[in-house]
Design a protein around this motif. Structure first.
Motif, PDB file in Angstrom:
ATOM      1  N   ALA A 275       0.829  -1.221   0.094  1.00 34.16           N
ATOM      2  CA  ALA A 275      -0.027   0.007   0.225  1.00 34.16           C
ATOM      3  C   ALA A 275       0.612   1.306  -0.121  1.00 34.16           C
ATOM      4  CB  ALA A 275      -0.994  -0.157   1.146  1.00 34.16           C
ATOM      5  N   LYS A 276       1.962   1.134   0.365  1.00 30.29           N
ATOM      6  CA  LYS A 276       2.926   2.446   0.509  1.00 30.29           C
ATOM      7  C   LYS A 276       3.886   2.300  -0.518  1.00 30.29           C
ATOM      8  CE  LYS A 276       2.668   2.530   5.760  1.00 30.29           C
ATOM      9  NZ  LYS A 276       3.252   2.547   6.889  1.00 30.29           N
ATOM     10  N   SER A 277       3.954   1.515  -1.344  1.00 26.93           N
ATOM     11  CA  SER A 277       4.827   1.304  -2.435  1.00 26.93           C
ATOM     12  C   SER A 277       4.954   2.329  -3.570  1.00 26.93           C
ATOM     13  CB  SER A 277       4.549  -0.048  -3.260  1.00 26.93           C
ATOM     14  OG  SER A 277       3.254   0.044  -3.684  1.00 26.93           O
ATOM     15  N   GLN A 278       5.744   2.435  -4.374  1.00 27.49           N
ATOM     16  CA  GLN A 278       5.857   3.643  -5.428  1.00 27.49           C
ATOM     17  C   GLN A 278       6.413   2.912  -6.543  1.00 27.49           C
ATOM     18  OE1 GLN A 278       8.414   6.665  -3.869  1.00 27.49           O
ATOM     19  NE2 GLN A 278       7.197   7.185  -2.164  1.00 27.49           N
ATOM     20  N   PRO A 279       5.495   2.474  -7.387  1.00 25.20           N
ATOM     21  CA  PRO A 279       5.858   2.038  -8.619  1.00 25.20           C
ATOM     22  C   PRO A 279       6.417   2.859  -9.798  1.00 25.20           C
ATOM     23  CG  PRO A 279       3.427   2.223  -8.628  1.00 25.20           C
ATOM     24  CD  PRO A 279       4.057   2.636  -7.093  1.00 25.20           C
ATOM     25  N   ARG A 280       7.052   2.356 -10.599  1.00 28.17           N
ATOM     26  CA  ARG A 280       7.625   2.971 -11.800  1.00 28.17           C
ATOM     27  C   ARG A 280       6.831   2.532 -13.177  1.00 28.17           C
ATOM     28  NH1 ARG A 280      13.767   4.454 -12.210  1.00 28.17           N
ATOM     29  NH2 ARG A 280      13.245   5.676 -10.314  1.00 28.17           N
ATOM     30  N   ILE A 281       6.286   3.419 -13.824  1.00 30.97           N
ATOM     31  CA  ILE A 281       5.764   3.096 -15.026  1.00 30.97           C
ATOM     32  C   ILE A 281       6.775   3.563 -16.340  1.00 30.97           C
ATOM     33  CG2 ILE A 281       3.622   3.092 -16.350  1.00 30.97           C
ATOM     34  CD1 ILE A 281       3.230   1.696 -13.804  1.00 30.97           C
ATOM     35  N   ILE A 282       6.855   2.782 -17.243  1.00 31.10           N
ATOM     36  CA  ILE A 282       7.496   3.186 -18.579  1.00 31.10           C
ATOM     37  C   ILE A 282       6.676   3.246 -19.655  1.00 31.10           C
ATOM     38  CG2 ILE A 282       9.504   2.264 -17.480  1.00 31.10           C
ATOM     39  CD1 ILE A 282       9.212   0.035 -19.454  1.00 31.10           C
ATOM     40  N   PRO A 283       7.052   3.848 -20.927  1.00 28.76           N
ATOM     41  CA  PRO A 283       6.044   3.875 -22.042  1.00 28.76           C
ATOM     42  C   PRO A 283       5.672   2.730 -22.299  1.00 28.76           C
ATOM     43  CG  PRO A 283       7.779   5.569 -22.085  1.00 28.76           C
ATOM     44  CD  PRO A 283       8.042   4.848 -20.796  1.00 28.76           C
ATOM     45  N   GLY A 284       4.486   2.447 -22.849  1.00 34.33           N
ATOM     46  CA  GLY A 284       3.939   1.235 -23.175  1.00 34.33           C
ATOM     47  C   GLY A 284       2.999   0.372 -22.276  1.00 34.33           C
ATOM     48  N   GLY A 285       3.008   0.997 -20.905  1.00 38.45           N
ATOM     49  CA  GLY A 285       2.215   0.880 -19.810  1.00 38.45           C
ATOM     50  C   GLY A 285       3.043  -0.355 -19.079  1.00 38.45           C
ATOM     51  N   PHE A 286       4.103  -0.422 -19.285  1.00 35.91           N
ATOM     52  CA  PHE A 286       4.675  -1.610 -18.400  1.00 35.91           C
ATOM     53  C   PHE A 286       5.324  -1.116 -17.195  1.00 35.91           C
ATOM     54  CE2 PHE A 286       5.260  -3.329 -22.735  1.00 35.91           C
ATOM     55  CZ  PHE A 286       5.278  -4.604 -22.530  1.00 35.91           C
ATOM     56  N   SER A 287       5.202  -1.626 -16.008  1.00 34.84           N
ATOM     57  CA  SER A 287       5.440  -1.508 -14.895  1.00 34.84           C
ATOM     58  C   SER A 287       7.193  -2.276 -14.611  1.00 34.84           C
ATOM     59  CB  SER A 287       4.816  -1.978 -13.577  1.00 34.84           C
ATOM     60  OG  SER A 287       3.381  -1.366 -13.513  1.00 34.84           O
ATOM     61  N   VAL A 288       7.891  -1.381 -13.789  1.00 31.86           N
ATOM     62  CA  VAL A 288       9.276  -2.081 -13.583  1.00 31.86           C
ATOM     63  C   VAL A 288       9.375  -2.680 -12.219  1.00 31.86           C
ATOM     64  CG1 VAL A 288      11.701  -1.440 -13.407  1.00 31.86           C
ATOM     65  CG2 VAL A 288      10.274  -0.062 -14.991  1.00 31.86           C
ATOM     66  N   LEU A 289       9.869  -3.982 -12.364  1.00 30.07           N
ATOM     67  CA  LEU A 289       9.890  -4.582 -11.254  1.00 30.07           C
ATOM     68  C   LEU A 289      11.216  -5.473 -11.063  1.00 30.07           C
ATOM     69  CD1 LEU A 289       8.221  -6.039  -9.067  1.00 30.07           C
ATOM     70  CD2 LEU A 289       7.858  -8.111 -10.420  1.00 30.07           C
ATOM     71  N   PRO A 290      12.182  -4.408 -10.081  1.00 34.26           N
ATOM     72  CA  PRO A 290      13.628  -5.026 -10.061  1.00 34.26           C
ATOM     73  C   PRO A 290      13.729  -6.292  -9.024  1.00 34.26           C
ATOM     74  CG  PRO A 290      13.019  -3.381  -8.378  1.00 34.26           C
ATOM     75  CD  PRO A 290      11.691  -3.559  -9.080  1.00 34.26           C
ATOM     76  N   ILE A 291      14.495  -7.197  -9.414  1.00 31.49           N
ATOM     77  CA  ILE A 291      14.918  -8.322  -9.014  1.00 31.49           C
ATOM     78  C   ILE A 291      16.517  -8.313  -8.666  1.00 31.49           C
ATOM     79  CG2 ILE A 291      13.005  -9.616  -9.771  1.00 31.49           C
ATOM     80  CD1 ILE A 291      14.934 -10.981 -11.638  1.00 31.49           C
ATOM     81  N   GLN A 292      16.883  -9.297  -7.761  1.00 31.95           N
ATOM     82  CA  GLN A 292      18.409  -9.669  -7.508  1.00 31.95           C
ATOM     83  C   GLN A 292      18.388 -10.952  -7.174  1.00 31.95           C
ATOM     84  OE1 GLN A 292      19.181  -6.705  -4.540  1.00 31.95           O
ATOM     85  NE2 GLN A 292      19.115  -8.247  -2.728  1.00 31.95           N
ATOM     86  N   PHE A 293      19.520 -11.522  -7.517  1.00 31.01           N
ATOM     87  CA  PHE A 293      19.905 -12.995  -7.464  1.00 31.01           C
ATOM     88  C   PHE A 293      19.782 -13.396  -6.184  1.00 31.01           C
ATOM     89  CE2 PHE A 293      22.388 -16.778  -7.031  1.00 31.01           C
ATOM     90  CZ  PHE A 293      21.454 -17.692  -8.080  1.00 31.01           C
ATOM     91  N   ASP A 294      20.544 -12.741  -5.238  1.00 30.59           N
ATOM     92  CA  ASP A 294      20.462 -13.077  -3.677  1.00 30.59           C
ATOM     93  C   ASP A 294      20.827 -11.815  -3.019  1.00 30.59           C
ATOM     94  OD1 ASP A 294      23.243 -12.520  -3.866  1.00 30.59           O
ATOM     95  OD2 ASP A 294      23.704 -14.542  -3.937  1.00 30.59           O
ATOM     96  N   SER A 295      20.664 -11.807  -1.506  1.00 36.95           N
ATOM     97  CA  SER A 295      20.596 -10.792  -0.814  1.00 36.95           C
ATOM     98  C   SER A 295      21.947  -9.983  -0.835  1.00 36.95           C
ATOM     99  CB  SER A 295      20.257 -10.924   0.578  1.00 36.95           C
ATOM    100  OG  SER A 295      21.077 -12.160   1.100  1.00 36.95           O
TER     101      SER A 295
END
Length: 282
Positions: A9-29
């Motif tokens: 609920a407190k998140s701040q998503p990032r939208i790029i052209p084309g309507g895609f939302s950016v979802l970052p991932i990393q392999f491990d901590s």
């Protein structure tokens, strides 16, 4: 594969052209670098399939090679209950194969970045994934769900490639039983179609509609010849030659015309031979 302690609920998503939302991932901590996934609700209305419902399917781009279907399922299950995961080399329509072969008979999948279709149990899973905070990457490999890469992954796949003889025999027997069953069903279907296509006593042929989706077989030269001979025999049975007087007269006229034509051709040949044998000293 746990996300950060922040609430969606407190998140701040990032939208790029084309309507895609950016979802970052990393392999491990402990990873210092991040990878970016691009997610979007799947809304291709031209694609009519129950495997990808329009209101519960999430389209994902830029999935790295170390993320299998099981990894993607665990990664996105934090947004909601995942019904199915499908990874493909490129976007496209879903083709459900009628014949599902064993993994022993299918070629190895191409290694590289893929696209994915994630179907949630509820549409709220798509909204939760799109609202995820851009500054909080998802962790792929955790202690609860470790993901192997590099040499360790190769060793694991190499060990899993071996199969016990008993299991192999069981898989082969099952495959051959299904194959024999399909061949028997096909032979029975062709036999029924042949019986339906046979002509009755009056020479009528019952034409039936083939199965839906079957392709028409091209006629071979031998098949065409047999069909032509059959039609000629049928025509001879039904036709009475020279039954009427005018038929007899027409036949005689045609015969006389053919003889006259042949006579004129023979005269021309004889004249040509005489001209070639004529002596011409000068």
């Amino acid at each position: 594969m746990a996300p950060s302690g922040r609430k969606h609920a407190k998140s701040q998503p990032r939208i790029i052209p084309g309507g895609f939302s950016v979802l970052p991932i990393q392999f491990d901590s402990d990873s210092a670098t991040q990878h970016t996934l691009y997610i979007k609700e799947h809304k291709v209305r031209a694609e009519k399939t129950s495997r990808r419902p329009l209101d519960r399917t999430l389209f994902v781009l830029n999935i790295p090679p170390y993320c299998s279907e099981a990894v993607i399922r665990d990664l996105f299950s934090q947004f909601g209950s995942v019904q199915s995961v499908e990874l493909r080399d490129h976007p496209g329509s879903s083709h459900e194969s009628e014949l599902k072969l064993s993994k022993l008979f299918t070629p190895a999948s191409k290694q590289g970045f893929k696209v994915g279709y994630i179907v949630f149990q509820n549409s709220s899973g798509i909204a939760a994934a799109k609202k995820h905070d851009y500054d909080v990457p998802l962790v792929v490999s955790t202690e609860q769900h470790p993901v192997k890469t590099g040499v360790q992954k190769w060793i694991q796949e190499y060990k899993e490639s071996f199969i016990q003889p008993d299991n192999l025999q069981e898989i082969v027997d099952s495959f051959m039983q299904d194959y024999d069953k399909r061949k028997e069903e096909e032979a029975e279907r062709q036999k029924k179609e042949a019986e339906q296509q046979e002509e009755d006593e009056e020479g009528w042929v019952k034409v039936t509609r083939g199965q839906k989706g079957t392709k028409a077989r091209p006629h071979s030269e031998a098949a065409n010849k047999r069909t032509l001979q059959k039609e000629m025999r049928k025509k001879k049975r039904k036709e009475l030659m020279n039954f009427y007087t005018w038929q007899h007269r027409n036949t005689q006229k045609e015969h006389i015309a053919e003889l006259r034509k042949k006579f004129e051709e023979d005269k021309q040949k004889i004249a040509l031979l005489r001209a070639q044998r004529k002596f011409r000293p000068y």
